[in-house]
Every structure is written in structure tokens, then in C-alpha cells.
Scaffold this active site. Structure first.
Site, PDB file in Angstrom:
ATOM      1  N   LYS A   1     -22.762  61.000 -25.122  1.00  0.00           N
ATOM      2  CA  LYS A   1     -21.803  61.135 -26.218  1.00  0.00           C
ATOM      3  C   LYS A   1     -20.545  60.295 -25.996  1.00  0.00           C
ATOM      4  CE  LYS A   1     -24.501  64.377 -27.945  1.00  0.00           C
ATOM      5  NZ  LYS A   1     -25.433  64.602 -26.838  1.00  0.00           N
TER       6      LYS A   1
ATOM      7  N   ASP B   1     -22.163  72.692 -17.376  1.00  0.00           N
ATOM      8  CA  ASP B   1     -22.817  71.619 -18.106  1.00  0.00           C
ATOM      9  C   ASP B   1     -21.720  70.893 -18.878  1.00  0.00           C
ATOM     10  OD1 ASP B   1     -24.372  69.909 -19.555  1.00  0.00           O
ATOM     11  OD2 ASP B   1     -25.588  71.441 -20.552  1.00  0.00           O
TER      12      ASP B   1
ATOM     13  N   TRP C   1     -27.400  75.685 -25.804  1.00  0.00           N
ATOM     14  CA  TRP C   1     -28.177  74.493 -26.164  1.00  0.00           C
ATOM     15  C   TRP C   1     -29.660  74.811 -26.016  1.00  0.00           C
ATOM     16  CZ3 TRP C   1     -29.817  70.430 -22.267  1.00  0.00           C
ATOM     17  CH2 TRP C   1     -30.418  69.318 -22.904  1.00  0.00           C
TER      18      TRP C   1
END
Length: 466
Positions: free
Chosen positions: A311, A275, A194
């Protein structure tokens, strides 16, 4: 603000160009008789001043004390949306930002979120400051979701959980603790990862290096390279792992590969740092998406986990997440938590309450919790349907025999297409498909009706652009 005055004199053969520097609150321009006057707001910076029969043109030039600060480069992901909005192409697609959209490409507020907010209104809950560590009910709920309700580690109080500013803020808080208490320790991050991971560790002053992850030949996982790089890392390194739905590739290790990764990390005394941004959103199942973390905890390993609810609950703007430190003892967990709070206090003081209450209400109510799980299944199911449709469209159009099955093997909202930078630029310039230059597309922004169009764009870019 510093200011400078430039005086242009006319009607005088010996007129001179004079420069007077000032650093006062008001800009002052002096005439030849030394009588000062102030230039307030609305005054023309180029003005006529008459002095003893002579007319002078006076220009005030402002010089900022921030003059040395240059323009920052645009954000590579958020810049995609800006370019998309500026486009007038009716066929345009925004496949850059990772935010869920309905089939009609509209933002989606979960029904269960609306119900949780109604509960908050009915209860008349206030907006008082939270403690530094955040909302207690949220911290309990988020740790339970991650480690499992029956996990004895929670009852043994071996987990230090602090509410953070979504995933980004939680990662940043952990990075600050690493920088302060593990000086010189290195974090290993996947290549690619990311885009914000590197920024977070750079700004925290934590050194990092990369381990191999993506294999362009197979558009899959370079497992051997990953293992080799983790093995060569200095003992006691922090290994940043994506718990599920790897961003940007969508490529996750198999359960057997996760076992081998855990074997090596344990052997090398590394510290796993997860993560977890897509729990429940990747597969539609909260427990399945937490399986990698739970595999490590079952071995008795100490570890770090950052969480986000952007999300899976669609709380993008609420900035709600958490950082969890699993320690070998309750005493160690208490000390770690105290230091996380100490770091958070001057950084942002305390976290926001609204999103945390939504999570706590949803997880704490059996009916709402069940409705949430159904909505996650719907969101994950739509993305799976888009993957299948895109794969079918690619295989129908491409008669070369190329294997496009990687589209189906990847998981989560992102797909790594294998397109190069120039091919990705062709996707945007010719087809108005807005995406990041590394070839990543967000399937959450793709409707079924546009899968064939996207397949045409991918095939054209792959075969006709070098």
C-alpha cells in the site's frame, strides 16, 4: 492418468458391454483379435473398429487420479473484482479490493518508485539469488522505518528481521515458527479481521480464537469486550493486533486505549503480534502510524511485527514485506533469525529482489525518501477527502438524525459501513456497488464524483432492506 475403455458391439446378438481399466502412459483399445493399438492425440475418443465382419463402437473414458479433489470456494475478496468486471452497468463501482486508485480510478505507480527503478537500471544490478533472509539493505531500511532510526534496539541487534513475501508471506513465516516452537499456543485475532488471517493460521496448524473488537451499536470499537477477552486468554498467548488502519473496520484504539492494551498484555505475559500493512498510508505520516508498535517496544516487551509495502509504496505485485522479531537479547534474536531462515528455505527458498531494492533505494536516499513522504501524504489526503465528501453526502440526504460520524472517525482505505449481508447484497444487485458481504468498502476505489451516488445506495440499503 487412469483410463477406461468401454466397447459397444453391434451386429452380434450376443454382443457384450466390456470395460477394461488401464493405468499406462498411453490409452490402449484392443480389438477382438487382441491386437492393441494406441490412441494418440487428436484421435476421436468414440471410434469405429472393424473386427472380423463386426463393427464395434469404442469409447475411451478418462478418470483423473485427482478425482477426489473438490472445487474450492471462490475468494470472497478477489471474487468481487471478477463480478465487477463482468458487470455492464455504467455506474458500477469496485469497492472490494484494497488497492489505491487515482480520482480517475486508475492504478497509481508512485513517481518515486519510477525513479528508484531508473537508478537500478543505471547501476546495472543483476538478478542473482538473494540470501534466504533477503536483501540486507532492505532489512536494515524496513527495521529502521518500523522502530525508528534512533532506536537503540537496532544497534543492540535485538531485532531479527527477515524479508518475506509481502505481509501475507511474512505472517505465514511467523505462524510456522509459532507452530514449531510454541506447540499448543493460541493466537487471538480480532473479530472481525482481515479475511486471510484465519487461513494463514489454519494452514500453519496454529490454533486461534477471537477477541471482541467491533461494536455494531456504535459502529466503533468494543474496547471493554476486547480487554475482557484478552484478559481471559491463557497466559502466554499471541495477540494479533493491527498496528494502524484496522482491516476491515478502519477503527483504531486511541493512544490511551493502546496504553491499557499494553498494560494488560504485559500483565498476562502475552506476546504482541502486530500486522502493519499501512504504515504511512493510513495517516500520511510514517512515525504516527508506527506509534502503537513503538509504545510496546518502549516498555521492553518482546514482540513480532509483520510489514508490507503493497500500500504505502504501491508495490502490490512485487510481494515485498518483512517479519521482525524483537527479542530480549542479541543472542535470542540471532537464534530466532536462524530458525526463520530454516523455515523459509523449504517454503520458498529466498525472496524476490526487485521490490526490496526499490524500498532500499527510496529509504536510503534522502531526496527520494522525502519525495515518498510527500506522495504518501497525497494518497492519504485523497482518501481523507473522500471520507469527508461521503459523510457530507450522507448527512445531507438522511434527515432521520442518524449519526454518520463513524465515517470520519475511521482511518485508512477501508470503512465499515455497518450494513448487513442482505443490505450489502442490495448495494451490488440494485446499485452495482461491488463490495464484500461484511459491509466493508474500500474508499481507495471511490472518486469524489461518485460519493453522492454511493450515499444514495447506502441510505437505500440501510433503510429499505432488512
Amino acid at each position: 492418468m487412469a483410463s477406461a475403455v468401454v466397447s459397444l458391439s453391434s451386429a452380434c446378438p450376443g454382443a457384450s458391454l466390456s470395460h477394461h481399466g488401464h493405468s499406462e502412459g498411453h490409452r490402449k483399445v484392443c480389438s477382438n483379435d487382441s491386437t492393441p493399438f494406441s490412441m494418440g492425440k487428436g484421435v476421436n475418443p468414440l471410434m469405429k473398429v472393424q473386427c472380423r465382419g463386426r463393427i464395434s463402437m469404442v469409447a475411451a473414458v478418462e478418470v483423473s487420479c485427482f478425482e477426489s479433489i473438490g472445487m474450492a470456494p471462490p475468494d470472497p475478496i478477489l471474487g468481487v473484482s471478477e463480478a465487477f468486471r463482468a458487470s455492464t452497468n455504467e455506474k458500477k463501482l469496485n469497492l472490494g479490493v484494497g488497492a489505491y486508485r487515482t480520482e480517475e480510478l486508475q492504478p497509481y505507480v508512485l513517481e518515486v518508485v519510477k525513479k528508484a527503478e531508473l537508478l537500478m537500471l543505471e547501476r546495472g544490478e543483476n538478478k542473482e539469488y538473494l540470501p534466504i533472509e533477503g536483501l540486507a539493505a532492505f532489512n536494515k531500511a524496513t527495521a529502521t522505518l518500523l522502530f525508528g532510526a534512533d532506536n537503540p534496539l537496532l544497534k543492540q541487534e535485538k531485532v531479527a528481521t527477515v524479508q518475506g513475501l509481502s505481509g501475507t508471506g511474512s505472517l505465514r513465516l511467523a505462524a510456522a515458527l509459532i507452530q514449531r516452537y510454541f506447540p499448543g499456543a493460541k493466537v487471538l485475532i480480532s473479530s472481525p479481521t482481515w479475511g486471510n488471517h484465519k487461513n494463514i493460521f489454519n494452514d500453519a496448524g496454529v490454533p486461534w480464537s477471537e477477541y471482541r473488537y467491533y461494536d455494531p451499536k456504535t459502529v466503533g470499537l468494543d474496547f471493554e469486550g476486547m480487554i475482557a477477552d484478552i484478559k481471559e486468554a491463557p497466559e502466554g498467548s499471541f495477540i494479533l493486533l493491527h498496528g494502524c488502519a484496522h482491516n476491515p473496520t478502519g477503527i483504531d484504539p486511541t493512544p490511551e486505549q493502546w496504553e491499557k492494551i499494553a498494560d494488560l498484555i504485559q500483565e498476562k505475559n502475552h506476546i504482541p503480534f502486530f500486522d502493519v500493512a499501512y504504515q504511512g498510508f493510513a495517516s500520511g505520516n510514517l512515525d504516527a502510524d508506527a506509534s502503537s508498535v513503538r509504545l510496546f517496544t518502549a516498555r521492553g516487551l518482546e514482540l513480532i511485527v509483520a510489514q508490507s509495502y503493497s500500500k504505502n509504496l504501491g508495490l502490490y505485485a512485487e510481494r515485498v514485506g518483512a517479519i521482525n522479531f524483537l527479542c530480549s537479547s542479541a543472542d535470542a534474536a540471532a537464534r530466532v533469525k536462524s530458525q526463520l531462515k530454516r523455515l523459509a528455505r523449504p517454503m520458498y527458498s529466498n525472496p524476490p529482489v526487485h521490490g526490496a531494492r526499490i524500498v532500499a533505494n527510496v529509504v536510503g536516499d534522502p531526496i527520494l525518501f522525502g519525495e515518498w513522504k510527500k506522495e504518501m501524504e497525497i494518497m492519504a489526503g485523497r482518501i481523507k477527502g473522500v471520507r469527508q465528501k461521503l459523510y457530507d453526502s450522507l448527512t445531507e440526504r438522511d434527515k432521520s438524525g442518524k449519526d454518520w460520524s463513524f465515517v470520519l472517525k475511521q482511518i485508512g482505505m477501508f470503512s465499515y459501513t455497518g450494513l448487513s449481508k442482505t443490505q450489502s447484497e442490495n448495494m451490488t444487485d440494485k446499485w452495482a456497488v461491488y463490495m464484500t458481504k461484511d459491509g466493508r468498502i474500500s474508499l481507495a476505489g471511490l472518486p469524489l464524483a461518485k460519493c453522492e451516488y454511493l450515499a444514495d445506495a447506502i441510505i437505500d440499503s440501510f433503510y429499505n432492506v432488512s
